[in-house]
Design a protein around this motif. Sequence first.
Motif, PDB file in Angstrom:
ATOM      1  N   MET A 125       0.856  -1.203   0.000  1.00 17.31           N
ATOM      2  CA  MET A 125       0.000   0.000   0.000  1.00 17.31           C
ATOM      3  C   MET A 125       0.883   1.241   0.000  1.00 17.31           C
ATOM      4  O   MET A 125       1.827   1.355   0.785  1.00 17.31           O
ATOM      5  CB  MET A 125      -0.903  -0.012   1.233  1.00 17.31           C
ATOM      6  N   ASN A 126       0.564   2.197  -0.871  1.00 22.10           N
ATOM      7  CA  ASN A 126       1.369   3.411  -0.992  1.00 22.10           C
ATOM      8  C   ASN A 126       0.834   4.489  -0.060  1.00 22.10           C
ATOM      9  O   ASN A 126      -0.264   5.011  -0.242  1.00 22.10           O
ATOM     10  CB  ASN A 126       1.333   3.906  -2.437  1.00 22.10           C
ATOM     11  N   ASN A 127       1.599   4.823   1.009  1.00 22.90           N
ATOM     12  CA  ASN A 127       1.190   5.838   1.962  1.00 22.90           C
ATOM     13  C   ASN A 127       1.966   7.125   1.780  1.00 22.90           C
ATOM     14  O   ASN A 127       2.006   7.965   2.681  1.00 22.90           O
ATOM     15  CB  ASN A 127       1.379   5.322   3.392  1.00 22.90           C
ATOM     16  N   THR A 128       2.629   7.295   0.637  1.00 26.92           N
ATOM     17  CA  THR A 128       3.416   8.495   0.380  1.00 26.92           C
ATOM     18  C   THR A 128       2.529   9.736   0.483  1.00 26.92           C
ATOM     19  O   THR A 128       1.384   9.731   0.051  1.00 26.92           O
ATOM     20  CB  THR A 128       4.043   8.430  -1.020  1.00 26.92           C
ATOM     21  N   VAL A 129       3.073  10.800   1.069  1.00 25.61           N
ATOM     22  CA  VAL A 129       2.338  12.046   1.185  1.00 25.61           C
ATOM     23  C   VAL A 129       3.172  13.179   0.596  1.00 25.61           C
ATOM     24  O   VAL A 129       4.396  13.089   0.496  1.00 25.61           O
ATOM     25  CB  VAL A 129       1.980  12.377   2.651  1.00 25.61           C
ATOM     26  N   HIS A 130       2.486  14.231   0.193  1.00 27.15           N
ATOM     27  CA  HIS A 130       3.118  15.490  -0.197  1.00 27.15           C
ATOM     28  C   HIS A 130       2.651  16.551   0.779  1.00 27.15           C
ATOM     29  O   HIS A 130       1.480  16.555   1.183  1.00 27.15           O
ATOM     30  CB  HIS A 130       2.734  15.876  -1.634  1.00 27.15           C
ATOM     31  N   TYR A 131       3.554  17.434   1.164  1.00 21.57           N
ATOM     32  CA  TYR A 131       3.174  18.448   2.139  1.00 21.57           C
ATOM     33  C   TYR A 131       3.878  19.767   1.852  1.00 21.57           C
ATOM     34  O   TYR A 131       4.872  19.826   1.121  1.00 21.57           O
ATOM     35  CB  TYR A 131       3.500  17.981   3.563  1.00 21.57           C
ATOM     36  N   ILE A 132       3.314  20.836   2.438  1.00 25.52           N
ATOM     37  CA  ILE A 132       3.938  22.155   2.396  1.00 25.52           C
ATOM     38  C   ILE A 132       4.083  22.664   3.817  1.00 25.52           C
ATOM     39  O   ILE A 132       3.286  22.327   4.693  1.00 25.52           O
ATOM     40  CB  ILE A 132       3.121  23.165   1.566  1.00 25.52           C
ATOM     41  N   THR A 133       5.117  23.452   4.057  1.00 32.29           N
ATOM     42  CA  THR A 133       5.371  24.048   5.365  1.00 32.29           C
ATOM     43  C   THR A 133       4.966  25.512   5.325  1.00 32.29           C
ATOM     44  O   THR A 133       5.410  26.255   4.455  1.00 32.29           O
ATOM     45  CB  THR A 133       6.864  23.934   5.727  1.00 32.29           C
ATOM     46  N   VAL A 134       4.113  25.912   6.247  1.00 34.91           N
ATOM     47  CA  VAL A 134       3.599  27.284   6.295  1.00 34.91           C
ATOM     48  C   VAL A 134       4.241  28.014   7.465  1.00 34.91           C
ATOM     49  O   VAL A 134       4.232  27.517   8.594  1.00 34.91           O
ATOM     50  CB  VAL A 134       2.069  27.305   6.448  1.00 34.91           C
ATOM     51  N   THR A 135       4.822  29.178   7.201  1.00 33.91           N
ATOM     52  CA  THR A 135       5.488  29.944   8.243  1.00 33.91           C
ATOM     53  C   THR A 135       4.882  31.337   8.371  1.00 33.91           C
ATOM     54  O   THR A 135       4.305  31.871   7.426  1.00 33.91           O
ATOM     55  CB  THR A 135       6.994  30.083   7.970  1.00 33.91           C
ATOM     56  N   ALA A 136       5.050  31.928   9.547  1.00 35.49           N
ATOM     57  CA  ALA A 136       4.621  33.295   9.811  1.00 35.49           C
ATOM     58  C   ALA A 136       5.694  34.256   9.303  1.00 35.49           C
ATOM     59  O   ALA A 136       6.814  33.844   8.984  1.00 35.49           O
ATOM     60  CB  ALA A 136       4.397  33.480  11.309  1.00 35.49           C
ATOM     61  N   PRO A 137       5.404  35.568   9.228  1.00 31.15           N
ATOM     62  CA  PRO A 137       6.403  36.544   8.773  1.00 31.15           C
ATOM     63  C   PRO A 137       7.686  36.530   9.584  1.00 31.15           C
ATOM     64  O   PRO A 137       8.751  36.877   9.069  1.00 31.15           O
ATOM     65  CB  PRO A 137       5.662  37.885   8.909  1.00 31.15           C
ATOM     66  N   ASP A 138       7.610  36.114  10.870  1.00 35.18           N
ATOM     67  CA  ASP A 138       8.823  36.066  11.686  1.00 35.18           C
ATOM     68  C   ASP A 138       9.532  34.720  11.580  1.00 35.18           C
ATOM     69  O   ASP A 138      10.408  34.411  12.376  1.00 35.18           O
ATOM     70  CB  ASP A 138       8.499  36.363  13.149  1.00 35.18           C
ATOM     71  N   SER A 139       9.135  33.897  10.600  1.00 32.90           N
ATOM     72  CA  SER A 139       9.747  32.592  10.298  1.00 32.90           C
ATOM     73  C   SER A 139       9.331  31.487  11.263  1.00 32.90           C
ATOM     74  O   SER A 139       9.847  30.376  11.183  1.00 32.90           O
ATOM     75  CB  SER A 139      11.284  32.678  10.267  1.00 32.90           C
ATOM     76  N   GLU A 140       8.381  31.753  12.159  1.00 32.19           N
ATOM     77  CA  GLU A 140       7.878  30.680  13.012  1.00 32.19           C
ATOM     78  C   GLU A 140       7.011  29.743  12.175  1.00 32.19           C
ATOM     79  O   GLU A 140       6.139  30.190  11.425  1.00 32.19           O
ATOM     80  CB  GLU A 140       7.056  31.241  14.166  1.00 32.19           C
ATOM     81  N   VAL A 141       7.256  28.446  12.280  1.00 32.96           N
ATOM     82  CA  VAL A 141       6.450  27.480  11.536  1.00 32.96           C
ATOM     83  C   VAL A 141       5.055  27.417  12.147  1.00 32.96           C
ATOM     84  O   VAL A 141       4.895  27.169  13.342  1.00 32.96           O
ATOM     85  CB  VAL A 141       7.104  26.086  11.553  1.00 32.96           C
ATOM     86  N   ILE A 142       4.050  27.656  11.319  1.00 29.90           N
ATOM     87  CA  ILE A 142       2.657  27.638  11.770  1.00 29.90           C
ATOM     88  C   ILE A 142       2.097  26.223  11.728  1.00 29.90           C
ATOM     89  O   ILE A 142       1.453  25.758  12.667  1.00 29.90           O
ATOM     90  CB  ILE A 142       1.804  28.563  10.887  1.00 29.90           C
ATOM     91  N   GLY A 143       2.335  25.533  10.620  1.00 27.71           N
ATOM     92  CA  GLY A 143       1.796  24.186  10.484  1.00 27.71           C
ATOM     93  C   GLY A 143       2.100  23.616   9.121  1.00 27.71           C
ATOM     94  O   GLY A 143       2.893  24.176   8.347  1.00 27.71           O
ATOM     95  N   TYR A 144       1.449  22.500   8.821  1.00 29.87           N
ATOM     96  CA  TYR A 144       1.723  21.763   7.589  1.00 29.87           C
ATOM     97  C   TYR A 144       0.399  21.336   6.942  1.00 29.87           C
ATOM     98  O   TYR A 144      -0.504  20.846   7.624  1.00 29.87           O
ATOM     99  CB  TYR A 144       2.552  20.512   7.886  1.00 29.87           C
TER     100      TYR A 144
END
Length: 400
Positions: A1-20
Amino acid sequence: MNNTVHYITVTAPDSEVIGYAWAEAGADDVEWVDRRASSVSAYKASMEWYKRIREARKRGLTPLGVLNLLSHEPGVGPVTKAADAAVVEELARVVTPADDQRLLDQLDRDDPEAWRELGDAFDALTDEDRDVQWGGGQKSPSGAIHVPFPMYSQGVHRAVDALLGVGAVTPEHRWMDNPVPTPSPEGTLRPADAVRAATAVVRGEKFCDGTIDNALKSGLLDAVVASLRAWYADPAAVQPRPPAPADARPDSGQAHRLPQQDLPEPPDPSSPMCRFCGGSPAADVAFRAHRGLVVLMGFRKTDGPMCMTCGLAVYRALTTHTLAWGWWSPLSLFVFAPLTLVRNALAVRKVKRLPAPGPGTLGPRYDPGVPVRRRPRAYIALVPVLWVLFMIVTGLSGGV
């Protein structure tokens, strides 16, 4: 079974990672996970990003199309491939030194009286204070049983108030989304974890009676206070958080990228993406249509980045519309329709200079269809042209 995922990383203007935002291969939806240790402002921003994902899905975009679309937004990383969703969940659990510092910044170092009270309150706790008695549990005459509840002493209340007084209980720690820190085998806590534990215990008591009692009996509150007092005495002596593992360490605000085997090269974020199909390259153009109805006139404009294929489709459709319906008022005949046709002819030159677009990521690509000269509706324009010529010839003949 193929469980491969694609994702993006979302950051705030101060470079803090908000989520995915991520999507599993073959899935029909996009998932969102906020970073557990993020700030309150980042958490609020994550709710907005979740809404944007849902809005993009309502447009009919595929999950991968949504990720590609959002990857062009400011503060969003490229689409990245991961082995499974567990990798993204692990990234969301990463805690950075900036997260620790944000919690330590909530502590009020400028109030020595509050820190003195913290030490005095906990030093004054007796065995009787720690041996919390519980009330309730009795059955009433009606048969109802009163829910048991802890009866904390004045000494315990004083100690809790002291934690509040130094800022150790803070909304900047989202305690419901994170586990309660536990002391090391030596019974110590890092100062930032002490803030996390103090917040979880004091806030948790409001939702679950006995949380403070359990923290007293387990020694957690003692470890919290000892850590905070040591930090207040000498912040430089505090041991920093060990670096995150290499496979989950943030890098300049972006999560570590996993190998991207078999993943197409992501588009250059600086290159425009066609607003209709998501293909590149694209040119920023505007095409117009005009309609004249005796005394009424209508104007239409479609603009934005377009690839060669979609751009030609829009140009041919709006130009044909103008040729068919753009002449039926005096101003339309002599001003607006000719001007619209000239502007479209200039704009389409930018589109025709583009190479063939790459694969679309947002949806189906428009079909340009046949050229304008092969569309019968375009020749309706001959009617007003012939009428004008007829009037000119008639006028000249009458003047002879």
